[in-house]
Design a protein around this motif. Structure first.
Motif, PDB file in Angstrom:
ATOM      1  N   ASP A  29      10.700 -14.542 -37.982  1.00 14.12           N
ATOM      2  CA  ASP A  29      10.318 -13.294 -38.642  1.00 14.12           C
ATOM      3  C   ASP A  29       9.381 -13.611 -39.791  1.00 14.12           C
ATOM      4  OD1 ASP A  29      10.219 -10.589 -39.065  1.00 14.12           O
ATOM      5  OD2 ASP A  29      12.396 -10.317 -39.071  1.00 14.12           O
ATOM      6  N   ARG A  30       8.635 -12.570 -40.221  1.00 13.99           N
ATOM      7  CA  ARG A  30       7.639 -12.764 -41.284  1.00 13.99           C
ATOM      8  C   ARG A  30       7.618 -11.541 -42.184  1.00 13.99           C
ATOM      9  NH1 ARG A  30       1.026 -13.647 -40.801  1.00 13.99           N
ATOM     10  NH2 ARG A  30       0.556 -12.965 -42.931  1.00 13.99           N
ATOM     11  N   TRP A  31       7.469 -11.802 -43.513  1.00 13.75           N
ATOM     12  CA  TRP A  31       7.312 -10.722 -44.490  1.00 13.75           C
ATOM     13  C   TRP A  31       6.213 -11.124 -45.477  1.00 13.75           C
ATOM     14  CZ3 TRP A  31      11.887 -13.203 -43.370  1.00 13.75           C
ATOM     15  CH2 TRP A  31      12.819 -12.477 -42.627  1.00 13.75           C
ATOM     16  N   ASP A  32       5.398 -10.170 -45.885  1.00 14.74           N
ATOM     17  CA  ASP A  32       4.335 -10.400 -46.869  1.00 14.74           C
ATOM     18  C   ASP A  32       4.612  -9.556 -48.104  1.00 14.74           C
ATOM     19  OD1 ASP A  32       3.343 -11.809 -44.765  1.00 14.74           O
ATOM     20  OD2 ASP A  32       1.341 -10.946 -44.811  1.00 14.74           O
ATOM     21  N   ASP A  33       4.312 -10.114 -49.275  1.00 12.38           N
ATOM     22  CA  ASP A  33       4.516  -9.399 -50.530  1.00 12.38           C
ATOM     23  C   ASP A  33       3.301  -9.634 -51.423  1.00 12.38           C
ATOM     24  OD1 ASP A  33       5.644  -7.945 -52.553  1.00 12.38           O
ATOM     25  OD2 ASP A  33       6.931  -9.562 -53.280  1.00 12.38           O
ATOM     26  N   GLN A  43       6.490 -14.964 -46.337  1.00 16.24           N
ATOM     27  CA  GLN A  43       7.797 -15.536 -46.067  1.00 16.24           C
ATOM     28  C   GLN A  43       7.992 -15.675 -44.560  1.00 16.24           C
ATOM     29  OE1 GLN A  43      10.255 -12.633 -48.135  1.00 16.24           O
ATOM     30  NE2 GLN A  43      10.505 -14.040 -49.856  1.00 16.24           N
TER      31      GLN A  43
END
Length: 331
Positions: A29-33, A43
């Motif tokens: 999984d991937r998350w951007d901030d 992430q």
């Protein structure tokens, strides 16, 4: 398999490049901030076995950025549960190694190679505890000294330094070994004037004799110690500390020298040498078998030469040791 969260701080316009990485297919999984100053945090959730390949590729691709930073975070659990990886990944890459990443191993192992007040205090306390246990013939007290085990860390770090060709870590490990042994020897010599040391006590006598079984035990324990570090299961080290304790026989060596019993001291020193040589030989070979290598090719070549030299030295010392043990058995 345990999970890792990789956090990458990048310039904002470089974030899309992450999806183009060769190992991106292993990302769960991937998350951007969005951050200030035109930066972004990306992430990535990955299996621990895939973290090293991803970290190597990220460093190779983005290390030239001034604000580049990677943070690796262990994950205790997550919902929904991730799918366990197959023997072959979907993109045809070989199976990931069954160990944690090189960076995690390096960080964990280096902690045991630093000469700090805590390390020296552990050496002092372990020596005192071992001396009391030995002179009382109390195995429970001796095991307490084994669990403290201040000398195991520098030896494992020396194995890692050899495998990676890291000269700086090797020097640090040798200094920590020398400091810990110097403290133990000086204190045990002093305690020999305080305690009544009976060389006939089973706890002392058993540590003045060496046999082939001690060599096999030390080799197996050195292998088990490295596996405990590479699997990320440090609790397994407690058994290794007890099985291949370096400090108690070294304390016996100091007590015997301080008491003037040099024949018993020679036997204790042979046992210490057995444990140190076998732990280092087995440790280097186990790190290599686990596929631990430097990231770039020129470091890998240097590490290969260092490992060959180290293995040759340890094997030669082991052969000499076996000869000395055989000679002692004839007397």
């Amino acid at each position: 398999m345990p999970l890792r969260l990789i956090e990458i701080i990048l310039p904002r316009d470089s974030a899309p490049i992450v999806e183009q990485l060769q190992n991106f297919g292993s990302v769960l999984d991937r998350w951007d901030d969005q951050l200030n100053d035109g930066k972004v945090t990306v992430q990535l959730l990955v299996h621990a076995g895939n973290a090293e390949a991803m970290l190597d590729e990220l460093e190779e691709r983005f290390s030239h950025f001034a604000d580049f930073r990677i943070i690796l975070v262990p994950i205790e659990g997550t919902l929904p549960r991730p799918v366990e990886p197959d023997d072959e990944s979907s993109n045809g890459h070989p199976k990931s190694p069954e160990r944690i990443s090189r960076e995690e191993i390096y960080s964990d192992v280096c902690e045991g190679a630093r000469i700090s007040r805590t390390f020296l205090a552990q050496a002092v306390l372990a020596t005192v505890v071992a001396s009391v246990g030995l002179t009382r013939d109390d195995n429970a007290v001796i095991i307490g000294a084994m669990v403290i085990a201040p000398l195991l860390g520098p030896n494992i770090s020396l194995c890692l330094a050899t495998t990676l060709g890291d000269t700086k870590l090797a020097i640090t490990s040798l200094k920590a070994n020398a400091a810990g042994m110097s403290v133990a020897l000086a204190l045990s010599l002093l305690l020999a004037t305080v305690f009544v040391v009976d060389p006939e006590l089973p706890a002392i006598q058993s540590r003045t004799q060496v046999s082939g079984g001690d060599i096999l035990l030390a080799l197996a324990s050195g292998c088990a110690g490295v596996l405990a570090f590479t699997s990320g299961a440090p609790t397994a080290l407690i058994g290794v500390m007890v099985a291949v304790a370096i400090l108690p026989p070294f304390v016996v060596f100091g007590l015997m020298v301080g008491s003037g019993d040099f024949d018993a001291a020679r036997g204790a020193f042979l046992l210490v040498a057995t444990n140190v040589i076998c732990v280092n030989l087995a440790g280097v070979l186990t790190f290599a078998a686990q596929g631990l290598r430097p990231r770039v090719w020129w470091e890998a070549e240097r590490a290969k030469n260092a490992m060959r030299l180290s293995v040759g030295i340890w094997v030669t010392l082991l052969a000499v040791l076996i000869f000395l043990i055989y000679q002692a058995s004839l007397e």
